[in-house]
Design a protein around this motif. Sequence first.
Motif, PDB file in Angstrom:
ATOM      1  N   TYR A 172       0.879  -1.171   0.000  1.00 17.82           N
ATOM      2  CA  TYR A 172       0.000   0.000   0.000  1.00 17.82           C
ATOM      3  C   TYR A 172       0.911   1.213   0.000  1.00 17.82           C
ATOM      4  CZ  TYR A 172      -3.312   3.240   2.425  1.00 17.82           C
ATOM      5  OH  TYR A 172      -4.116   4.275   2.820  1.00 17.82           O
ATOM      6  N   ILE A 195       1.216   5.261  -0.098  1.00 17.93           N
ATOM      7  CA  ILE A 195       0.685   6.632  -0.094  1.00 17.93           C
ATOM      8  C   ILE A 195       1.810   7.635   0.186  1.00 17.93           C
ATOM      9  CG2 ILE A 195      -0.034   6.647   2.366  1.00 17.93           C
ATOM     10  CD1 ILE A 195      -2.656   8.053   1.299  1.00 17.93           C
ATOM     11  N   THR A 196       2.766   7.257   1.079  1.00 17.26           N
ATOM     12  CA  THR A 196       3.813   8.185   1.526  1.00 17.26           C
ATOM     13  C   THR A 196       4.803   8.509   0.399  1.00 17.26           C
ATOM     14  OG1 THR A 196       3.639   7.172   3.693  1.00 17.26           O
ATOM     15  CG2 THR A 196       5.589   8.510   3.313  1.00 17.26           C
ATOM     16  N   GLY A 242       4.352  13.090   3.894  1.00 13.64           N
ATOM     17  CA  GLY A 242       4.230  12.042   4.918  1.00 13.64           C
ATOM     18  C   GLY A 242       2.907  12.216   5.639  1.00 13.64           C
ATOM     19  N   SER A 243       2.937  12.900   6.788  1.00 11.62           N
ATOM     20  CA  SER A 243       1.686  13.140   7.526  1.00 11.62           C
ATOM     21  C   SER A 243       0.699  13.923   6.669  1.00 11.62           C
ATOM     22  CB  SER A 243       1.988  13.929   8.803  1.00 11.62           C
ATOM     23  OG  SER A 243       2.920  13.240   9.596  1.00 11.62           O
ATOM     24  N   PHE A 273       9.258   4.626   1.811  1.00 10.54           N
ATOM     25  CA  PHE A 273       9.002   3.845   3.039  1.00 10.54           C
ATOM     26  C   PHE A 273       7.856   2.849   2.838  1.00 10.54           C
ATOM     27  CE2 PHE A 273      10.222   7.912   5.612  1.00 10.54           C
ATOM     28  CZ  PHE A 273      11.561   7.683   5.347  1.00 10.54           C
ATOM     29  N   ILE A 274       7.841   2.147   1.721  1.00  9.69           N
ATOM     30  CA  ILE A 274       6.712   1.260   1.440  1.00  9.69           C
ATOM     31  C   ILE A 274       7.020  -0.161   1.917  1.00  9.69           C
ATOM     32  CG2 ILE A 274       5.176   0.372  -0.377  1.00  9.69           C
ATOM     33  CD1 ILE A 274       5.124   3.508   0.287  1.00  9.69           C
ATOM     34  N   THR A 275       6.185  -0.647   2.829  1.00 13.32           N
ATOM     35  CA  THR A 275       6.317  -2.014   3.321  1.00 13.32           C
ATOM     36  C   THR A 275       6.040  -2.967   2.160  1.00 13.32           C
ATOM     37  OG1 THR A 275       5.597  -1.319   5.503  1.00 13.32           O
ATOM     38  CG2 THR A 275       5.419  -3.678   5.009  1.00 13.32           C
ATOM     39  N   LYS A 287      16.889  -0.194   8.779  1.00 12.21           N
ATOM     40  CA  LYS A 287      16.016   0.306   9.840  1.00 12.21           C
ATOM     41  C   LYS A 287      16.516   0.032  11.261  1.00 12.21           C
ATOM     42  CE  LYS A 287      12.108  -1.759   8.510  1.00 12.21           C
ATOM     43  NZ  LYS A 287      12.510  -2.638   7.410  1.00 12.21           N
ATOM     44  N   ILE A 346       8.372   1.971  15.946  1.00 15.01           N
ATOM     45  CA  ILE A 346       7.629   2.212  14.696  1.00 15.01           C
ATOM     46  C   ILE A 346       6.131   2.387  14.929  1.00 15.01           C
ATOM     47  CG2 ILE A 346       7.215  -0.228  14.096  1.00 15.01           C
ATOM     48  CD1 ILE A 346       8.040   2.656  11.684  1.00 15.01           C
ATOM     49  N   ILE A 402       4.966   5.715  14.712  1.00 18.83           N
ATOM     50  CA  ILE A 402       5.268   6.443  13.463  1.00 18.83           C
ATOM     51  C   ILE A 402       4.365   6.022  12.300  1.00 18.83           C
ATOM     52  CG2 ILE A 402       7.067   6.882  11.727  1.00 18.83           C
ATOM     53  CD1 ILE A 402       9.137   6.655  14.008  1.00 18.83           C
ATOM     54  N   TYR A 403       4.332   4.687  11.987  1.00 21.97           N
ATOM     55  CA  TYR A 403       3.610   4.362  10.729  1.00 21.97           C
ATOM     56  C   TYR A 403       2.099   4.328  10.928  1.00 21.97           C
ATOM     57  CZ  TYR A 403       4.199  -0.826  11.571  1.00 21.97           C
ATOM     58  OH  TYR A 403       4.215  -2.094  12.047  1.00 21.97           O
ATOM     59  N   GLU A 404       1.425   4.453   9.786  1.00 21.58           N
ATOM     60  CA  GLU A 404      -0.043   4.606   9.739  1.00 21.58           C
ATOM     61  C   GLU A 404      -0.518   5.802  10.572  1.00 21.58           C
ATOM     62  OE1 GLU A 404      -2.538   1.368   9.257  1.00 21.58           O
ATOM     63  OE2 GLU A 404      -0.938   0.022   8.660  1.00 21.58           O
ATOM     64  N   THR A 424       1.521   9.165  12.765  1.00 24.38           N
ATOM     65  CA  THR A 424       2.323   9.263  13.994  1.00 24.38           C
ATOM     66  C   THR A 424       1.399   9.484  15.201  1.00 24.38           C
ATOM     67  OG1 THR A 424       2.506  11.657  13.823  1.00 24.38           O
ATOM     68  CG2 THR A 424       4.209  10.360  12.684  1.00 24.38           C
ATOM     69  N   GLN A 476       1.427  11.975  17.045  1.00 16.74           N
ATOM     70  CA  GLN A 476       0.956  13.370  16.984  1.00 16.74           C
ATOM     71  C   GLN A 476      -0.251  13.473  16.043  1.00 16.74           C
ATOM     72  OE1 GLN A 476       4.347  12.573  16.669  1.00 16.74           O
ATOM     73  NE2 GLN A 476       4.690  13.128  18.798  1.00 16.74           N
TER      74      GLN A 476
HETATM   75  C1  LIG Z   1       9.178   1.147   8.626  1.00 15.58           C
HETATM   76  C2  LIG Z   1       8.151   1.989   7.947  1.00 15.58           C
HETATM   77  C3  LIG Z   1       7.178   1.385   7.179  1.00 15.58           C
HETATM   78  C4  LIG Z   1       6.225   2.156   6.507  1.00 15.58           C
HETATM   79  N1  LIG Z   1       5.310   1.563   5.681  1.00 15.58           N
HETATM   80  C5  LIG Z   1       4.514   2.339   4.890  1.00 15.58           C
HETATM   81  C6  LIG Z   1       3.692   1.745   3.891  1.00 15.58           C
HETATM   82  O1  LIG Z   1       3.614   0.524   3.742  1.00 15.58           O
HETATM   83  N2  LIG Z   1       2.974   2.569   3.077  1.00 15.58           N
HETATM   84  C7  LIG Z   1       3.006   3.938   3.192  1.00 15.58           C
HETATM   85  O2  LIG Z   1       2.338   4.619   2.422  1.00 15.58           O
HETATM   86  N3  LIG Z   1       3.777   4.525   4.149  1.00 15.58           N
HETATM   87  C8  LIG Z   1       4.539   3.765   4.989  1.00 15.58           C
HETATM   88  N4  LIG Z   1       5.347   4.349   5.942  1.00 15.58           N
HETATM   89  C9  LIG Z   1       5.336   5.795   6.068  1.00 15.58           C
HETATM   90  C10 LIG Z   1       4.740   6.307   7.370  1.00 15.58           C
HETATM   91  O3  LIG Z   1       3.347   6.151   7.372  1.00 15.58           O
HETATM   92  C11 LIG Z   1       5.191   7.763   7.546  1.00 15.58           C
HETATM   93  O4  LIG Z   1       6.577   7.723   7.849  1.00 15.58           O
HETATM   94  C12 LIG Z   1       4.425   8.504   8.612  1.00 15.58           C
HETATM   95  O5  LIG Z   1       3.101   8.722   8.228  1.00 15.58           O
HETATM   96  C13 LIG Z   1       5.068   9.848   8.977  1.00 15.58           C
HETATM   97  O6  LIG Z   1       5.387  10.574   7.838  1.00 15.58           O
HETATM   98  P1  LIG Z   1       6.876  11.192   7.691  1.00 15.58           P
HETATM   99  O7  LIG Z   1       7.828  10.105   7.959  1.00 15.58           O
HETATM  100  O8  LIG Z   1       6.968  11.881   6.386  1.00 15.58           O
HETATM  101  O9  LIG Z   1       6.989  12.230   8.859  1.00 15.58           O
HETATM  102  P2  LIG Z   1       6.529  13.771   8.828  1.00 15.58           P
HETATM  103  O10 LIG Z   1       5.134  13.869   8.359  1.00 15.58           O
HETATM  104  O11 LIG Z   1       7.577  14.584   8.155  1.00 15.58           O
HETATM  105  O12 LIG Z   1       6.543  14.102  10.387  1.00 15.58           O
HETATM  106  C14 LIG Z   1       7.716  14.495  11.090  1.00 15.58           C
HETATM  107  C15 LIG Z   1       7.313  14.867  12.509  1.00 15.58           C
HETATM  108  O13 LIG Z   1       6.358  15.956  12.490  1.00 15.58           O
HETATM  109  C16 LIG Z   1       5.191  15.593  13.185  1.00 15.58           C
HETATM  110  N5  LIG Z   1       4.013  16.163  12.520  1.00 15.58           N
HETATM  111  C17 LIG Z   1       3.715  16.159  11.200  1.00 15.58           C
HETATM  112  N6  LIG Z   1       2.534  16.765  10.989  1.00 15.58           N
HETATM  113  C18 LIG Z   1       2.055  17.129  12.202  1.00 15.58           C
HETATM  114  C19 LIG Z   1       0.872  17.803  12.657  1.00 15.58           C
HETATM  115  N7  LIG Z   1      -0.079  18.221  11.807  1.00 15.58           N
HETATM  116  N8  LIG Z   1       0.747  18.040  13.978  1.00 15.58           N
HETATM  117  C20 LIG Z   1       1.699  17.634  14.864  1.00 15.58           C
HETATM  118  N9  LIG Z   1       2.839  16.987  14.488  1.00 15.58           N
HETATM  119  C21 LIG Z   1       3.009  16.747  13.188  1.00 15.58           C
HETATM  120  C22 LIG Z   1       5.153  14.069  13.127  1.00 15.58           C
HETATM  121  O14 LIG Z   1       4.358  13.524  14.180  1.00 15.58           O
HETATM  122  C23 LIG Z   1       6.615  13.711  13.256  1.00 15.58           C
HETATM  123  O15 LIG Z   1       6.960  13.736  14.601  1.00 15.58           O
HETATM  124  C24 LIG Z   1       6.253   3.570   6.646  1.00 15.58           C
HETATM  125  C25 LIG Z   1       7.230   4.179   7.455  1.00 15.58           C
HETATM  126  C26 LIG Z   1       8.182   3.413   8.079  1.00 15.58           C
HETATM  127  C27 LIG Z   1       9.225   4.098   8.899  1.00 15.58           C
END
Ligand SMILES: Cc1cc2nc3c(=O)[nH]c(=O)nc-3n(C[C@H](O)[C@H](O)[C@H](O)COP(=O)(O)OP(=O)(O)OC[C@H]3O[C@@H](n4cnc5c(N)ncnc54)[C@H](O)[C@@H]3O)c2cc1C
Length: 396
Positions: free
Chosen positions: A140, A142-143, A148-149, A173-175, A217, A374, A377-379, A381, A383
């Motif tokens: 899946y 999306i990132t 990210g968020s 970061f796609i699983t 990782k 993790i 963080i994933y799905e 964070t 926050q």
């Molecule tokens: C091992 C692993 C597996 C993953 N698997 C998948 C996958 O299969 N498919 C997929 O699509 N994604 C996947 N991800 C991505 C994961 O969902 C994202 O890393 C996550 O959603 C955070 O996005 P980011 O890393 O860009 O962090 P950022 O969005 O850049 O966030 C950085 C920091 O800012 C904070 N922050 C951001 N926005 C806000 C807000 N509005 N308010 C307060 N704080 C905020 C966050 O909480 C975090 O602390 C995976 C990530 C990892 C590490």
Amino acid sequence: MLTDHKSSTLTQAPQMYFDLSEDQKQFQELAHTFAENEIRPVAPKYDEAEEFPWDVIKKANELGLMTYAFPEEYGGAGATSAVTSCVVTEELAWGCAGVATAMGGTGLCATPILIAGNPAQKAKYLTRLAAAHKLALGAYAITEPNAGSDVASMKTTAKKVSGGYVLNGTKQFITNGGLADIYVIFATLDPARRADGICAFIVEKDMGVKPGKKEKKMGIRASHTAQIHFEDVFVPEENRLGDEGDGFLVAMRTFEHTRPDVAAMAVGVARAAFEYAMDYSQQREQFGKPIARLQAIGFMLADMATDIDASRLLTWRAAWMLDQGLPVNKEASMAKRFAADTAMKVTTDAVQILGGVGYMRDYPVEKWMRDAKIMQIYEGTSQVQRVVISRMLTGW
Ligand SMILES: Cc1cc2nc3c(=O)[nH]c(=O)nc-3n(C[C@H](O)[C@H](O)[C@H](O)COP(=O)(O)OP(=O)(O)OC[C@H]3O[C@@H](n4cnc5c(N)ncnc54)[C@H](O)[C@@H]3O)c2cc1C
């Protein structure tokens, strides 16, 4: 004033049962046995080597543990209850969260197809994912590197052409990224439209998904996390999930279903660490008695047990609400936030209870601490879960 308990309105409240059904107990037993016999013995090896556990995944697929939640008509076991899924996921993550994540990537791909797929899409792709004789992995995506968020800021584009769409962009970061046979990919018709422009597509590996860099990782190292690239990848119109512009909603509804599962995974990791720390604290003696009898350690164990129970109750409530067809956005986020933060705290405290040996890689608790991170963080964070909860509470 004290009221007569019998006449209190509390007696009108619906009864609450926490018993699992016979079916759920059987799935729990199956998953626990698999975790104990097939996952735990090899978990350190895959963590150390940072390798995908193909042999474990193949066995899990043959046993139906990857796709038991699919309806029977598509080759699953028809165990569609979200509570069942949480019960199974907790056991698998108790075995190893990395292996559970490697298995969960396929479920994460199947969920939007189950939610938004038409009958033809379900018949074609869920049946392929469920085939016991031929392992097919899902992913899946999306990132992105700059989304990210804030998923609505994605830059992967879907350009409408005759008969379908052409995708261009990079997902990060796609699983199962690069290993999967089937992907659910989110892309935008126009980045300026943000959430309104996003579409979801089912994309087969052979349509041109290009594997990118594999990540190194901190934890869940048995799972494979990688970039994937799209360079003029044609996807037929019949592979779009829902209507044009439905993608953001599909993604959010998927998270409502999968966040309780991540919460259950966090409970599994926390429980593994708690059980180990409990045993250790009863055997390790300092100052002439087991350290469990030192109040500082006993209170730590008490808090760990309480927070794990609270996490599971929040998780099961969210899953139960899903099974009743109730809106669960807030409750799914509450479960994931609380269980993830609990897993981090409990595993950290487990290392503390073991003292110096807790820090050593000869003992499993440092791995559980690395794996737990993790969950925050994933799905989404922790926050972001708070953002969801506060929005649901205040309506802003
Ligand atoms: C091992 C692993 C597996 C993953 N698997 C998948 C996958 O299969 N498919 C997929 O699509 N994604 C996947 N991800 C991505 C994961 O969902 C994202 O890393 C996550 O959603 C955070 O996005 P980011 O890393 O860009 O962090 P950022 O969005 O850049 O966030 C950085 C920091 O800012 C904070 N922050 C951001 N926005 C806000 C807000 N509005 N308010 C307060 N704080 C905020 C966050 O909480 C975090 O602390 C995976 C990530 C990892 C590490």
